[in-house]
Every structure is written in C-alpha cells, then in structure tokens.
Design a protein around this motif. Sequence first.
Motif, PDB file in Angstrom:
ATOM      1  N   TYR A  35       0.834  -1.195   0.000  1.00  0.00           N
ATOM      2  CA  TYR A  35       0.000   0.000   0.000  1.00  0.00           C
ATOM      3  C   TYR A  35       0.873   1.251   0.000  1.00  0.00           C
ATOM      4  N   ASP A  36       0.268   2.352  -0.442  1.00  0.00           N
ATOM      5  CA  ASP A  36       0.998   3.611  -0.555  1.00  0.00           C
ATOM      6  C   ASP A  36       1.765   3.956   0.714  1.00  0.00           C
ATOM      7  N   ARG A  39      -4.896   0.941 -11.114  1.00  0.00           N
ATOM      8  CA  ARG A  39      -5.490   1.589 -12.278  1.00  0.00           C
ATOM      9  C   ARG A  39      -5.080   0.952 -13.602  1.00  0.00           C
ATOM     10  N   PHE A  40      -4.142   0.032 -13.547  1.00  0.00           N
ATOM     11  CA  PHE A  40      -3.715  -0.614 -14.785  1.00  0.00           C
ATOM     12  C   PHE A  40      -4.527  -1.875 -15.043  1.00  0.00           C
ATOM     13  N   GLY A  41      -4.670  -2.189 -16.301  1.00  0.00           N
ATOM     14  CA  GLY A  41      -5.281  -3.462 -16.670  1.00  0.00           C
ATOM     15  C   GLY A  41      -4.261  -4.584 -16.478  1.00  0.00           C
ATOM     16  N   LEU A  42      -4.775  -5.796 -16.418  1.00  0.00           N
ATOM     17  CA  LEU A  42      -3.886  -6.935 -16.153  1.00  0.00           C
ATOM     18  C   LEU A  42      -2.817  -7.126 -17.219  1.00  0.00           C
ATOM     19  N   TYR A  58      -5.426   2.056  -0.393  1.00  0.00           N
ATOM     20  CA  TYR A  58      -6.199   1.047   0.346  1.00  0.00           C
ATOM     21  C   TYR A  58      -7.533   0.774  -0.317  1.00  0.00           C
ATOM     22  N   LYS A  59      -8.018   1.804  -1.007  1.00  0.00           N
ATOM     23  CA  LYS A  59      -9.338   1.646  -1.635  1.00  0.00           C
ATOM     24  C   LYS A  59      -9.204   0.859  -2.931  1.00  0.00           C
ATOM     25  N   LEU A  60      -9.685  -0.370  -2.903  1.00  0.00           N
ATOM     26  CA  LEU A  60      -9.566  -1.203  -4.100  1.00  0.00           C
ATOM     27  C   LEU A  60     -10.920  -1.777  -4.468  1.00  0.00           C
ATOM     28  N   SER A  61     -11.237  -1.741  -5.736  1.00  0.00           N
ATOM     29  CA  SER A  61     -12.461  -2.410  -6.177  1.00  0.00           C
ATOM     30  C   SER A  61     -12.187  -3.908  -6.140  1.00  0.00           C
ATOM     31  N   SER A  62     -13.235  -4.702  -6.253  1.00  0.00           N
ATOM     32  CA  SER A  62     -12.979  -6.136  -6.153  1.00  0.00           C
ATOM     33  C   SER A  62     -12.223  -6.616  -7.389  1.00  0.00           C
TER      34      SER A  62
END
Length: 704
Positions: free
Chosen positions: A466-467, A575-578, A603-607
């Motif tokens: 994490y940051d 923010r990057f694609g796989l 810390y904020k992550l989408s699933s």
Amino acid sequence: MNLNHPVTYIKGVSVARAELLYSELGIKTCGDLLHLFPFRYIDKTQFYTISQLQQNSAEVQIVGKITGVKTVKQKRGSRLVATFSDNTGTMELVWFKGAKWIKDSLKVDVPYVIYGKLNWYNGTPNMPHPEMETVKEYKSKLQMAMQPVYPSTEKLGTKGISNKVMRGMIQNLFQQAYGSIEETFPQYFIEEHQFLGKKESLLNIHFPKNQELLAKAQYRLKFEELFFIQLQLLQKKLIRKSKLKGFVFEHVGEGFTNFYNNHLPFDLTGAQKRVLKEIRKDVGSGAHMNRLLQGDVGSGKTIVALLTMLLAIDNGYQATIMAPTEILAIQHYNGIVDLLKNTNIHVDLLTGSTKTKKRREIHTGLEDGSLHILIGTHAILEDKVQFKNLGIAIIDEQHRFGVAQRRKLWEKSPSDGGAIVPPHILVMTATPIPRTLAMSVYGDLDISVIDELPPGRKEIKTVHRYDSNRLGVFKFLKDEIAKGRQAYVVYPLIQESEAMDYKDLMDGYESISREFPSPKYQISIVHGQMKPADKDYEMERFAKGDTQIMVATTVIEVGVNVPNASVMVIESAERFGLSQLHQLRGRVGRGAEQSYCILLSSYKLSSDGKTRLQTMVETTDGFKIAEVDLKLRGPGNIMGTQQSGVLNLKIADVVKDSPILQKARQAAINLLQEDPSLSKKENANLLKTYEKLRKTSGIWSNIS
Ligand code: ADP
Ligand code: MG
C-alpha cells in the motif's frame, strides 16, 4: 406471417411500440424479436425451506404460514412485519409502504407461496414486499414454470414495455409465427449431436418447460451461433490457402546457415525451434502465410523473426519489421544490427524522425534491392516506401496495428505476372490470447506459440504494497541500487485524465528526486509529451547505466530491454489493466539477477482491482493472466476482438462456453472436409443459413 415481417404484424405491437423496440433494442422484424433472448429466468419451479436460504441475491420461493402480524412505529409512518414460518424455521416479511391495506388482506395460518429477494440482518433473512398468493390461488393458476426476463432499457420501462408486456408480445409471436420457423441444421446433424429442433429450442429459450429443456435449448442455440462463425472463419482460411499464392522460400541458404551455425549467441529453445519449423513449412508451401506468433514477454520472439527474415533474403526477397513505437523500433534495429554485424546483410531504420536525406537513401536501397531488412514504425506504411520484392512483413505487438494498415502492406509487394502476391505476414504478440478466444477471433489465422522461456531465467518476485509503505519500498530500491541494479518507477497515464496523471508523474518524479538526491543518484524520466529525441536520450542514459532510476509512464510498456534493470515499481497499480501490468513486469527479469515487481496501490480497491493485483502476485504465466483478464473484462476489451464477430454474440459466451466452441469448431472442420462447398443435398439448409449470415453479419468482411 413469417419472420421477415415487421414486428407490427404481431398482435399487441402498435406502431409506437415497434418504433420503441427499434430505437431501444434495434429490433425490426419478427425474427429479430424471436432472437431477443432472455438473460435470466425467474424459476418458480423450485421451492426453498427457510433453513435452506442462502445469503445471495437470487429470488426465492417458499411455502409457509403467517403466524403473527404487527405494526412497528418508525420515524416516519410505520412498517408492517409478519412472522412467517415453515417446518424448518421462521423469518419476517416486511412492508414499508401500504401497511394498512396489506395488513387487512393477510390471512393468518393459511398456507402461502411467497416469492422475492431476501434481506439479511444479523444473519437472519427477511423478505421485503414479497409477491404472495395463497397455495389455493397458486394451484388454481396455470403456472408458467420458468419466466423469462428480457434485456430492457429505462425508456422501454417508462414507455410501458415492461417485461410482462415483452413476454406477451413474444408469446403472441409464437402463436402467430411458430409454423414459419425453419430448421437450420440437417437432420443427420441433429441426430448426431442430439440437438433439440430449432422450433423447440426457440420455444424453450423463451418459455422453458423445465430446467433440462432450457439447458438443451441453450446448448443448441449456442452451438449454432458458434458453429456458423467457425464455418465462416474456416472457409475463409481455406480460400486463402487455396487461392492466395505466396512466395516460396524454397531453400535454406548461406545467410541462414552461416548465421545459425556461427553467430547465434545461444541455443534455441525447443519452442523456438518448433515455431521456426511451422513457419518454414508455411513459407515453403507456395501458399500465403498469415501467422500469429504468440510468446510471452522475454520468450525470444525476435530471434525467430530474424531467422525467418534470413530465409526470405536467402531466396532473393526483402523483409521488414514494424514496431508500434519508435523506441521499440530503435531497439530492434540495434539488436539486429548487432546480431548481424559479421554478415553482409544490409539493415536500416525508418521512423517518423528519419531525416530526408537518409529517407531518400532508404527508398533507393529498397527499390534497387540492396537494402535487405527495413525496421521501423508506421512510417514504413507511407506510400513512398516501395520495395523491390518484399517477401515477408513481420508485425511486432500487433494490437496497435489496424486491419487497414495491414492491408497497406500488401500494396508494397511486387506483382507476379500481373497478379499481386502479398508478402507473408507474421504477427508477433506478447499479449497472450487464451486459446478459446484466439480460435474465435483469429480462426482464419494460423497460430504458433512459444510456450517456453529461455533457460536460466529467475522467476520475478511480485509483491503488493500500500501507498503507506512507500518509504520501505524506497529503502529496498536503495539496497538494490547499491548492488549495482537499476529500477523503473511507472505511473499510469490514461487519456481521459491526462492532465492529472501528468501532474502525478511530475510530483512523483520530484519526491523521488528528493529521496534519491544527485550526484549519488541519477534519474531518467520519459513520458509521452517529450520530443522523440529527448526520449531517446533519456532511454539511452538508462540503458547505458548512467542513471539508476527510470521514472516513466507506460511508454516503456512494450519491448524495452535493459537487462540490468531488476526492479519494477508500479504506482497506482490498481489503475492498470492486467495485460498492461504483465507487460510492464516483463521489463525486468531480463538479466541473470533476481528481479522484483512492486505493485503500489491505495487502500481503496475495487474487487476487480484486488483480483488483478492478486493475480499478478500469484502467477507470472501470461496465459493464466490472460484468462483472468478475459473473465474480468469480457472479450470486448481484449485486443483484436473489436474487429471480429465475437462481440455480437447473442447467446454464446466465448469464455464460459469454450467447450461448446471447440465442439462447434470441430463440427465445422468435419463438415468442410466432407463438403467444402456445402453443395451436398443434405446440407442444403446449412448453406441457406450460411449465405444469409454472410450477407447480414459483418464478420466476413471485418476480419482481415
Ligand atoms: P520477446 O519475445 O519479448 O520479444 P526477445 O526476443 O526480446 O523476447 O528476447 C528476450 C531476451 O532473451 C533477449 O535478450 C534474447 O537475446 C534472449 N533470448 C532469446 N532466445 C534465447 C534463447 N534461446 N536462449 C537464451 N536467451 C535467449
Ligand atoms: Mg519483443
């Protein structure tokens, strides 16, 4: 009535409704409406007991009795709560609106069938606003076992075409036009695969009698959809192979042999040898080669490309490699010049920044044949660039090249007694495409895979931080740099938020400069807004080891090769694609040292974001990553699919239905072997459907 009639022929479909159906869903004819498939079904064949209820979002149906009703006062108004029990447990039914009149209508101790979604509160379920009827009422009605739910839009809803209305229209459609639905498969085919008939399939996809018939209907319709796409792709391939002539690279000559025996810096891997054989077979056959070469980053595609080009040159042809970026073109150029330094093969570089004088020299060399290999960017496609006899064009990282551009290449080839013979095409990609997708998208291409990395590579260690751990990460960088290594720090740059991303990059650069002060540390920076010459200069400094840290946006994504760089830090990795993450990670792990990839995120992550980072940490296998990517994003976002028919699938899903896809493809292969022109009598209805699809669906013309 037949299926070509406009939907207004259907009872209950007014002109206004027809217009809505057209503007909202593109539905014009009865046939279109018939192929508007439900995307889910309300299954009222299944009953649950209260103890069986699960915490998911599905709707459930339960039989039980109301044992008590109470009104609970709340801030505004009141809510009505009924206790509902069956033999296995008790739950609550809740109404927030209409409490008064609902209360009067509820019958205590009478068996009810209730239906709806559940809310869970402290581990116990309740059902707000259930649909309910007494068991007596339920039994008195003719039950439609499973109810279809159709795709809809907000406007359709507000303009009165509810799901119920849609269902009614389709019911009427069946009543009026059932007789005119034609079978599209031959009888022997239906028997062989034990398909439901076309009519029965359509009926059961809309109004399934039970789960089993629904499954059979879906299977048949999915198979059919995939089958006809495969048929088109395969036939196109057959035509290309039989009709399109290709140059013949007959013999393996001095150039190839000399290089292979004396200048190859390493032994080829088994996979490289195999792929080379596949290519040689193609280019020796007299047919035109159109081959996709897949190989993960670092798998060694370049050497395969070079050997293929040498083969062309040995047979009197020229060759070209096109790369998507100038940096990459230069790198290919430098690499290949180095490999060929002890040969008399002439190589040159053409990019947007090539000076006029040099350009002229290149044009002349290409036209008189003295220039054997041209490496470059899109600049190669310019009309002025003409070859004496271009035998093969290699396209690296193909997703950045469009179909139209590929066609331009054809015009660069010499004519062979009048007819144009296009150069062989080898497309190289490091973005692994799952086999299933490759089959449906590139069904008319031949595919080679390098599935083995050169020996001695150490697996890159990947971690997610994490940051707030950034200081720790910097400390790690310092340790690595102290050991003589170099590091990349990459920032996202997304077009939509370019200005902000640019600021992030600059802020990041500043904070890194503070943390890694000169003269002890030297830092390079490369981003898209720099002049090519400045970019090159910075890249060069990093490549030579004059700088230890390269701060960059994704311009370094593709192909850049600095073996001494062993750490890849990716900022805002979520923010990057796989596939992008995978490409970036591939920039390290190119030397003998242990390499690392550090994914930094907030810390904020989408699933999905979490899944992406986790996947990166868990595996370095590009094909596995591609499979996950495909699952997360669907085929629509995977390279190349925009041009193919797979996006317009009505019912099949290339990911989930890959076993069906494989069967359908095999069936199409078998069919074409038996009856290449579909002219046999028993295949008459296949031919008819096929011809119709060719005219109406775009894939024939869209796939290059
Ligand atoms: P990519 O497939 O990503 O284009 P490259 O062709 O750039 O990979 O190769 C990556 C690195 O691996 C290069 O430094 C190349 O020289 C090296 N390499 C390629 N093939 C082999 C091999 N068979 N044995 C050892 N090293 C190899
Ligand atoms: Mg490469």
